[in-house]
Design a protein around this motif. Structure first.
Motif, PDB file in Angstrom:
ATOM      1  N   SER A 180       0.827  -1.206   0.000  1.00 19.00           N
ATOM      2  CA  SER A 180       0.000   0.000   0.000  1.00 19.00           C
ATOM      3  C   SER A 180       0.865   1.261   0.000  1.00 19.00           C
ATOM      4  N   PHE A 181       1.946   1.253   0.778  1.00 16.76           N
ATOM      5  CA  PHE A 181       2.834   2.418   0.816  1.00 16.76           C
ATOM      6  C   PHE A 181       3.597   2.591  -0.494  1.00 16.76           C
ATOM      7  N   VAL A 182       4.013   1.478  -1.093  1.00 14.40           N
ATOM      8  CA  VAL A 182       4.705   1.576  -2.383  1.00 14.40           C
ATOM      9  C   VAL A 182       3.769   2.180  -3.428  1.00 14.40           C
ATOM     10  N   GLU A 183       2.477   1.855  -3.349  1.00 16.68           N
ATOM     11  CA  GLU A 183       1.497   2.467  -4.247  1.00 16.68           C
ATOM     12  C   GLU A 183       1.473   3.991  -4.082  1.00 16.68           C
ATOM     13  N   GLU A 239       4.480   5.562  -5.805  1.00 14.89           N
ATOM     14  CA  GLU A 239       4.232   5.593  -7.249  1.00 14.89           C
ATOM     15  C   GLU A 239       3.202   6.657  -7.611  1.00 14.89           C
ATOM     16  N   ALA A 240       2.164   6.797  -6.776  1.00 18.78           N
ATOM     17  CA  ALA A 240       1.135   7.805  -7.036  1.00 18.78           C
ATOM     18  C   ALA A 240       1.715   9.208  -6.963  1.00 18.78           C
ATOM     19  N   LEU A 261       1.173  11.734  -9.947  1.00 22.48           N
ATOM     20  CA  LEU A 261       0.220  12.841  -9.802  1.00 22.48           C
ATOM     21  C   LEU A 261       0.860  14.151  -9.360  1.00 22.48           C
ATOM     22  N   GLY A 262       2.052  14.073  -8.765  1.00 21.52           N
ATOM     23  CA  GLY A 262       2.685  15.278  -8.246  1.00 21.52           C
ATOM     24  C   GLY A 262       2.808  16.403  -9.266  1.00 21.52           C
ATOM     25  N   PRO A 263       3.283  16.138 -10.487  1.00 25.49           N
ATOM     26  CA  PRO A 263       3.439  17.222 -11.464  1.00 25.49           C
ATOM     27  C   PRO A 263       2.119  17.900 -11.833  1.00 25.49           C
ATOM     28  N   SER A 264       1.050  17.123 -12.013  1.00 26.73           N
ATOM     29  CA  SER A 264      -0.231  17.730 -12.388  1.00 26.73           C
ATOM     30  C   SER A 264      -0.808  18.540 -11.231  1.00 26.73           C
ATOM     31  N   LEU A 265      -0.623  18.075  -9.990  1.00 32.69           N
ATOM     32  CA  LEU A 265      -1.071  18.854  -8.840  1.00 32.69           C
ATOM     33  C   LEU A 265      -0.305  20.165  -8.753  1.00 32.69           C
ATOM     34  N   HIS A 312      10.098   7.140   0.167  1.00 31.25           N
ATOM     35  CA  HIS A 312      10.904   5.950   0.483  1.00 31.25           C
ATOM     36  C   HIS A 312      10.317   5.291   1.718  1.00 31.25           C
ATOM     37  N   VAL A 313      10.038   3.986   1.614  1.00 31.00           N
ATOM     38  CA  VAL A 313       9.383   3.236   2.690  1.00 31.00           C
ATOM     39  C   VAL A 313      10.414   2.370   3.399  1.00 31.00           C
TER      40      VAL A 313
END
Length: 292
Positions: free
Chosen positions: A54-57, A60-61, A65-69, A81-82
């Motif tokens: 779940s954290f790796v997801e 990746e998210a 999504l960071g650039p569009s936000l 990093h987990v």
């Protein structure tokens, strides 16, 4: 100087952990990373079992999504990093909050720089002891609400749920107006298994009274909490007020920064969110169509 911290934490992170930032929360504490400028480490008091996928997801998210936000003036502190053995998660590295999301606050002891949570976005009431020296206008509050909606809509379009929406979990900057979102570790994919210790955190005064439990059902909990945020920031100017018992009594004030047609539309959406059963709340895009 490094803070005294247990060898177990030092071993688990494989990082040189510095001083604790703030007082720590209910789940964990955030620490300086002296060798990694611009980043901090969040350590959980109790490791979260079976949570690595779940954290790796989330990592990746954040990349996805960071650039569009950012194009919309929104910064989210995604895990990058987990850490932890096997499938267990003991903590994660995330970006440090930029200084621009702090504001000069009037206090009984003189001005002080504090994190600009959305509670400070409210119009200060007479006699209030703590308030920002740079008070947001009605139009800026509307824009801030729109940015929160844009953040949620971006997540929902990617089948992600935010979960713990509250005024305390978000910050703002001014000139230009920007939004910062904290506590991204509760974000989860709509179709993945819910991990209670990670995904079911809820700030008091933000619970849905029509729901028998806080298990997320689709995007509805985000939608209800967003409606409550709109009500508190634009309609009642109050950090903790709930919806009235009679949803039909909700009235958007004329001085809120919206025209008559927008106010009428906002009242319609707020009444639907307040009176409707679980699963019926307006989608975030309905709000954005009105506020854009």
């Amino acid at each position: 100087m490094e803070s005294p911290i247990s060898p177990r934490v030092r071993l688990a992170t494989q990082l040189r952990v510095g001083a604790m930032l703030g007082r720590g929360g209910g789940q964990g504490a955030v620490y300086e990373l002296p060798r990694h400028e611009g980043y901090v480490y969040k350590h959980y008091y109790t490791p979260i079992a079976d949570a690595r996928e779940s954290f790796v997801e989330l990592v990746e998210a954040g990349h996805r999504l960071g650039p569009s936000l950012a194009e919309h003036g929104i910064t989210a502190l995604w895990p990058v990093h987990v850490l932890g053995p096997g499938e267990s998660v003991e903590g994660y590295v995330m970006p440090r909050m930029p200084d621009r999301f702090r504001a000069e606050i009037h206090t009984p002891y003189g001005p002080a720089m504090q994190e600009a949570t959305l509670e400070f976005a409210l119009e200060p009431e007479a006699g209030k002891a703590f308030y920002p020296l740079r008070v947001l206008s009605a139009g800026e509050r509307v824009e801030l609400v729109r940015l929160v909606g844009q953040f949620l809509d971006t997540l929902h379009a990617d089948d992600l749920i935010y979960g713990d929406l509250s005024l305390k979990n978000m910050r703002y900057a001014t000139d230009p107006l920007e939004l910062l979102v904290m506590d991204m570790d509760g974000v989860h994919h709509i179709s993945t298994r819910v991990i209670p210790a990670k995904d079911l955190a809820n700030t008091p005064d933000w619970n849905d009274p029509h729901r028998s439990s806080e298990l997320p059902l689709g995007f509805d909990l985000d939608r209800y909490k967003y409606a409550l945020l709109v009500h508190r920031l634009i309609v009642v100017n109050n950090v903790s007020a709930g919806f009235p018992e009679e949803a039909s009594s909700i009235a958007v004030p004329e001085e809120c920064g919206l025209d008559a047609e927008q106010r009428e539309g906002l009242e319609f959406l707020l009444r639907r969110a307040a009176a409707g059963p679980t699963g019926s709340r307006p989608a975030i895009r309905e709000w954005l169509a009105l506020l854009t």
